[in-house]
Design a protein around this motif. Sequence first.
Motif, PDB file in Angstrom:
ATOM      1  N   ILE A 166      -5.408  -3.711  -8.345  1.00  0.00           N
ATOM      2  CA  ILE A 166      -5.017  -2.336  -8.059  1.00  0.00           C
ATOM      3  C   ILE A 166      -6.084  -1.381  -8.593  1.00  0.00           C
ATOM      4  CG2 ILE A 166      -2.544  -2.764  -8.022  1.00  0.00           C
ATOM      5  CD1 ILE A 166      -2.558  -1.464 -10.893  1.00  0.00           C
ATOM      6  N   GLN A 167      -5.955  -0.126  -8.216  1.00  0.00           N
ATOM      7  CA  GLN A 167      -6.936   0.878  -8.643  1.00  0.00           C
ATOM      8  C   GLN A 167      -7.146   0.849 -10.150  1.00  0.00           C
ATOM      9  OE1 GLN A 167      -5.838   4.782  -7.474  1.00  0.00           O
ATOM     10  NE2 GLN A 167      -5.437   4.134  -5.408  1.00  0.00           N
ATOM     11  N   ILE A 198      -8.211  -1.216 -12.183  1.00  0.00           N
ATOM     12  CA  ILE A 198      -8.120  -2.466 -12.926  1.00  0.00           C
ATOM     13  C   ILE A 198      -9.255  -3.393 -12.482  1.00  0.00           C
ATOM     14  CG2 ILE A 198      -6.674  -4.491 -13.377  1.00  0.00           C
ATOM     15  CD1 ILE A 198      -5.692  -1.847 -14.644  1.00  0.00           C
ATOM     16  N   LYS A 228      -0.845   1.654  -7.351  1.00  0.00           N
ATOM     17  CA  LYS A 228      -1.506   2.647  -8.210  1.00  0.00           C
ATOM     18  C   LYS A 228      -1.031   2.473  -9.644  1.00  0.00           C
ATOM     19  CE  LYS A 228      -2.293   6.336  -4.946  1.00  0.00           C
ATOM     20  NZ  LYS A 228      -1.691   7.501  -4.340  1.00  0.00           N
TER      21      LYS A 228
END
Lengths: 286, 174
Positions: A69-70, A72, A152
Amino acid sequence: MKTKKSKSAIIRIVIQIFFFLLVFMVSISKWLAEKGIKLPFLPEVSLHAICPFGGIETLYGFAATGSFIQKIHNSSFILMIIGILVALLFGAIFCGYICPFGTFQEWIGKLGKKLLGKRYNSLIPKKLDSILRYLRYVVLALVVYQTAITSKLLFQNMDPYYALFNFFTNEVALSAYIVLGVIAVLSLFIERPWCKYFCPYGAFLGLFNLFRVFKIRRNKNTCISCGKCDRVCPMNIEVSKKEAVRSHQCISCHKCTSEVSCPIKDTVVISTNKLSEEKEGVKVEA
Amino acid sequence: MKLKPQIAVFISIGIAVIGIALSMVLGLWTTESAKVPRRLSQSQTTVQSAAQGQGSGENQNQVQYDPMDIRGSYKFSEIGGLFKIPVSDLASAFNVKENAENFAVKDLEKIYAGASNEIGTGSVRLFVALYVKVPVDLTADTYLPETAVQILKAKGTLSSEEAAYVEKHTVKLP
Ligand code: SF4
Ligand code: SF4
């Protein structure tokens, strides 16, 4: 009885200070790097990159789409795996020694102890407290679910750890500052309130206490039931009533052990084996 | 087997150090995203090809990335490379006057801080999706600057629903 701090206690304080400063410096280094200033010896990485909880947040997305995800990155995933390995051996030792937000609460708590004396960390009625201790699993489930459906890092907007170590940037949501403020105030009355009631990563690591290899064990044959281990436990675990601590709340701070607080040698120890068969001479430490 | 607390914590830190070192040696330790968005599913790629009026041969070998996975840290040059969009189009669409190649999407929020509706990463995702003809969710409210809308219209590839949507979701610039 022990009066001065034991070697184990001092080592713990040193490790806590080290990781607190390290995380703080990493955060400053990243912030300065964005302004074109490079600090020597410090990596320009975001806090997300060195947070093992990011690995857990992205697990669903990774399984479903093969990507993180964003915000990470691989490093969070690797730290998550390391965290699991360590927790399998020693439980939530990350919380007891390394997590700088746990340390932050503990430091505020020292002031609370001075102000409230014996009432510190015992203000919430036991029944209510025992129910609230499961709240962090609700938080964990919500964070994992929300992250899975939105891809997110929404938890960042509520994360007091992120707010504390990024307070000088413009990346912190107002809600995270509010949570940080509330936790800081609560820490004056309750030891580690975030860890006890809200922290999703602590909740995850706490599960390993049920089957960790090295448990905190009490030798009932040598125990003199003085209750010191109970009084020093930041998570209010009644160590003196257990042969092995399996509570999901134990943060492996080792304060209850004979090396730190228990006045009888080899009575509260970190061990793989049951101690009840052992019959050792009772020896009160000087 | 018994351990002293300090041994337990040193073993834990040792496992972490060895784990990190090993992952570095194996090239697995990265603290930044590789900046490769996820790929489109088969069905999305089929819809895209149909929308572009392409047969099975052309464009089949080109990797189709999902514009909805564009992150705030992506620079315009990276988006341009991944989605085959001229950086000049991105710069004009979002009114980036200087150093457009190195402009990071997340910095749009600074440029459009006073805009009537949010122009940010979502806007770039929408613009790129419409530009490369990937189906977009027209039920969400995502806004585009009028310069971006003009570029999309000039391309002449918007469907009537898409044209109506961007018309309704245009942010007029002062
Ligand atoms: S419970 Fe959470 S905040 Fe507390 S020490 Fe563990 S990881 Fe840190
Ligand atoms: S049981 Fe012992 S090791 Fe666990 S939290 Fe309490 S004092 Fe720390």
